[in-house]
Design a protein around this motif. Structure first.
Motif: not given
Length: 363
Positions: A96-101, A116-124, A201-206
């Protein structure tokens, strides 16, 4: 004139860097489609049918969430987008998440620097993903004991080219690929380009998500801490460091770096299983970092406002830099949070003063 401007913009040259970034983005999107398809196959043919499958062995009864995992926060995320997956396991949540992502990624074909901003928006939501990784050892154990043998004929009937055990590793493999895609984009991007900092920042998140599951498993083995670990925030990093007591005394300790607390514990091993006994703790909002110690390139210090300074020594320089980077990032976030709170407080104080003055004039 507007038409001339439009033509000019359309005819702007596409640089080799932009072409390379778009190529990486296209590869990310195409592999994402394939991943979603495979994840959907597991969901439809295994997850959703498991409770109704005939001849389910006793060892698998009521164990759907061990094999496929389950995360309540992911359910809440999908619910926010209008989905209702109550009672479904985590692999359904991921689908379901990937139906959004996926649709968000598809919009970035021509603008990959916005990734990068997409990853930051979905960090949680991506951090919640690490709960799947935490469950993987229990998942693997159950599949080896009972699951693989039971699911083999079902796989044969479905003509699946790969066993279910390989499909269950897909989420971890995908997060690893995210990290690699982001790393490639960072390497071929100009640091001055808009979106570059967000890519980093997205790289750090992953990478954080990839390691967070193991960090949580280690926290589960921590004994003797009298407070609430939940209240200490997310575990940022954990591992062994040598605590330097004085010139003649040192000891290897397991260090847990939470958002709100640093915990020092002693590692013990019994029957091959590790556990960690609480020894000491330091509030992170009372700490400052001294990164370099003269003559000792692998050492660093944490200076506390209320407790004695503690010196740590890493196994090598790379390990030390990893620790100091995590600590520095954490302290910077805390400083920013404190400044934001001060700004909010000043804003409220100004509003109250303004209200009192105008109210007094009215009287």
């Amino acid at each position: 004139m507007g038409g001339t401007e439009s033509k000019s913009k359309q005819s702007e040259p596409v640089t080799d860097t932009v072409k390379q970034l778009r190529q990486i983005m296209n590869e990310l999107i195409e592999t994402e489609k394939d991943y979603v398809k495979k994840l959907g196959h597991v969901r439809v043919n295994y997850v959703c049918k498991m409770e109704t499958l005939q001849g389910l062995p006793g060892g698998l009864v009521g164990k759907k969430n061990i094999i496929f995992s389950n995360i309540e926060k992911l359910y809440e995320f999908n619910k926010a987008y209008g989905f209702s997956y109550r009672g479904y396991c985590h692999i359904c949540m991921l689908f379901a998440i990937y139906s959004v992502f996926l649709p968000k990624l598809q919009k970035l074909k021509q603008t990959p620097m916005q990734l990068g901003q997409v990853f930051i928006d979905h960090e949680e939501q991506l951090i919640d993903y690490s709960w799947y990784f935490k469950n993987m050892p229990a998942q693997e154990k159950l599949m080896n004991e009972v699951g693989a043998e039971y699911f083999a004929p079902i796989q044969l009937k479905l003509s699946d080219p790969f066993p279910l055990t390989e499909s269950l590793v897909l989420p971890f493999q995908r997060m690893t690929r995210y990290s690699l895609f982001l790393e490639r984009m960072i390497k071929c991007s100009d640091p001055a380009t808009s979106g570059y900092d967000e890519l980093k920042m997205a790289y750090k998140i992953s990478n954080f998500v990839l390691h967070h599951g193991n960090n949580m498993l280690a926290v589960d083995c921590l004994n003797g801490f009298s407070g609430s670990l939940v209240e200490q925030g997310l575990i940022q990093h954990q591992g062994d460091l040598t605590v330097i007591e004085n010139r003649f005394t040192s000891s290897v300790r397991r260090i847990f770096l939470f958002e709100n607390l640093v915990i020092v514990a002693k590692k013990t091993t019994k029957d091959g299983a590790e556990s960690f006994n609480f020894k000491d703790s330091y509030r992170t909002n009372e700490l400052s970092l001294r990164e370099n110690i003269d003559g000792h390139p692998t050492r660093f210090e944490l200076l506390s406002k209320k407790k004695r300074t503690v010196m740590f020594q890493a196994e090598n320089l790379e390990e030390k830099l990893k620790w100091t980077d995590f600590i520095q990032d954490l302290l910077m976030k805390q400083m920013k949070h404190l400044k934001d709170q001060q700004v909010q407080y000043q804003s409220r104080s100004t509003s109250i003063t303004h209200y009192e003055l105008t109210d007094g004039c009215a009287k």
